[in-house]
Write a protein that holds these residues in place. Sequence first.
Motif, PDB file in Angstrom:
ATOM      1  N   ALA A  79       0.846  -1.200   0.000  1.00  0.00           N
ATOM      2  CA  ALA A  79       0.000   0.000   0.000  1.00  0.00           C
ATOM      3  C   ALA A  79       0.877   1.243   0.000  1.00  0.00           C
ATOM      4  N   LEU A  80       0.362   2.288  -0.665  1.00  0.00           N
ATOM      5  CA  LEU A  80       1.145   3.521  -0.804  1.00  0.00           C
ATOM      6  C   LEU A  80       0.956   4.479   0.371  1.00  0.00           C
ATOM      7  N   ASP A  81       0.029   4.149   1.283  1.00  0.00           N
ATOM      8  CA  ASP A  81      -0.236   5.057   2.404  1.00  0.00           C
ATOM      9  C   ASP A  81       0.095   4.398   3.740  1.00  0.00           C
ATOM     10  N   ALA A  82       1.013   3.450   3.715  1.00  0.00           N
ATOM     11  CA  ALA A  82       1.395   2.758   4.950  1.00  0.00           C
ATOM     12  C   ALA A  82       2.884   2.435   4.899  1.00  0.00           C
ATOM     13  N   PRO A  83       3.528   2.351   6.067  1.00  0.00           N
ATOM     14  CA  PRO A  83       4.955   2.041   6.087  1.00  0.00           C
ATOM     15  C   PRO A  83       5.255   0.748   5.335  1.00  0.00           C
ATOM     16  N   PRO A  84       6.426   0.688   4.687  1.00  0.00           N
ATOM     17  CA  PRO A  84       7.523   1.663   4.734  1.00  0.00           C
ATOM     18  C   PRO A  84       7.376   2.826   3.746  1.00  0.00           C
ATOM     19  N   ILE A  85       6.233   2.865   3.010  1.00  0.00           N
ATOM     20  CA  ILE A  85       6.064   3.906   1.994  1.00  0.00           C
ATOM     21  C   ILE A  85       5.301   5.096   2.571  1.00  0.00           C
ATOM     22  N   ALA A  86       5.740   6.317   2.240  1.00  0.00           N
ATOM     23  CA  ALA A  86       5.033   7.530   2.638  1.00  0.00           C
ATOM     24  C   ALA A  86       4.964   8.476   1.449  1.00  0.00           C
ATOM     25  N   LEU A  87       3.767   9.035   1.232  1.00  0.00           N
ATOM     26  CA  LEU A  87       3.550   9.985   0.138  1.00  0.00           C
ATOM     27  C   LEU A  87       2.876  11.238   0.706  1.00  0.00           C
ATOM     28  N   HIS A  88       3.442  12.416   0.353  1.00  0.00           N
ATOM     29  CA  HIS A  88       2.864  13.671   0.822  1.00  0.00           C
ATOM     30  C   HIS A  88       2.700  14.631  -0.339  1.00  0.00           C
ATOM     31  N   ALA A  89       1.591  15.362  -0.329  1.00  0.00           N
ATOM     32  CA  ALA A  89       1.313  16.315  -1.406  1.00  0.00           C
ATOM     33  C   ALA A  89       2.329  17.440  -1.404  1.00  0.00           C
ATOM     34  N   GLY A  90       2.561  18.024  -2.588  1.00  0.00           N
ATOM     35  CA  GLY A  90       3.410  19.196  -2.692  1.00  0.00           C
ATOM     36  C   GLY A  90       2.646  20.426  -2.248  1.00  0.00           C
TER      37      GLY A  90
END
Length: 201
Positions: A154-165
């Motif tokens: 999943a793109l919204d759970a560790p180890p991955i993090a995504l934040h808007a510009g």
Amino acid sequence: MARSRISPVPTAAAPGRPLKRAFFARSVHEVAPDLIGATLLVDGVGGVIVEVEAYHHTDPAAHSFRGPTPRNLVMFGPPGYAYVYRSYGIHWCVNFVCEKEGSASAVLIRALEPTHGIAAMRHRRGLHDERALCSGPGKLTEALGITHAHNGLALDAPPIALHAGKAEPEIAAGRRIGITKGVELPWRYGLKHSKFLSKRF
DNA sequence: CTCTTGATCTTCT
DNA sequence: GAAGATCAAGAGC
């Protein structure tokens, strides 16, 4: 020492709101340009997305064009997950699955401006030049430590993090790179004047 | 700067 | 057997 000149205006803004999985549940052609300027981190290492490409199952250049295989199965699943594949037998490339289950569309992440964990990225890449750390789909996965182990995460759970510009970036569009089918489609998007692109627009 | 080549996994013919 | 959503190094201009 790698750069004798540095832009007086930093393009790397501080990360904004987290992107939820619902962000990806719309047309891949809306998601792809909206990802420019977002920050991608894996285990805290990464940077600002400056170049992407959109792929859809109706597109002859897409891996999903000929239907599901063991490799591309994640593309046929729900949006908001990572599709990681082996490229030319050597590199890994990472995509973000979009739209809805069965639509088999995804955004290939092609380049980042390094902002977090630059020392770790230099070590993994065996390079010092920041401009070469993440300026290509195979380069950035090596810098961030992305492998087949990340396929389907999943793109919204560790180890991955995504934040808007923060701000609205200046987006350029053009033909995709390294393909031989669907070459005329302008589905490559990037931060127009970034020094961290795989190739200039 | 451009062009060529080798590395070698997954899928297709 | 061949091609592919790539990269780095080397030759040549």
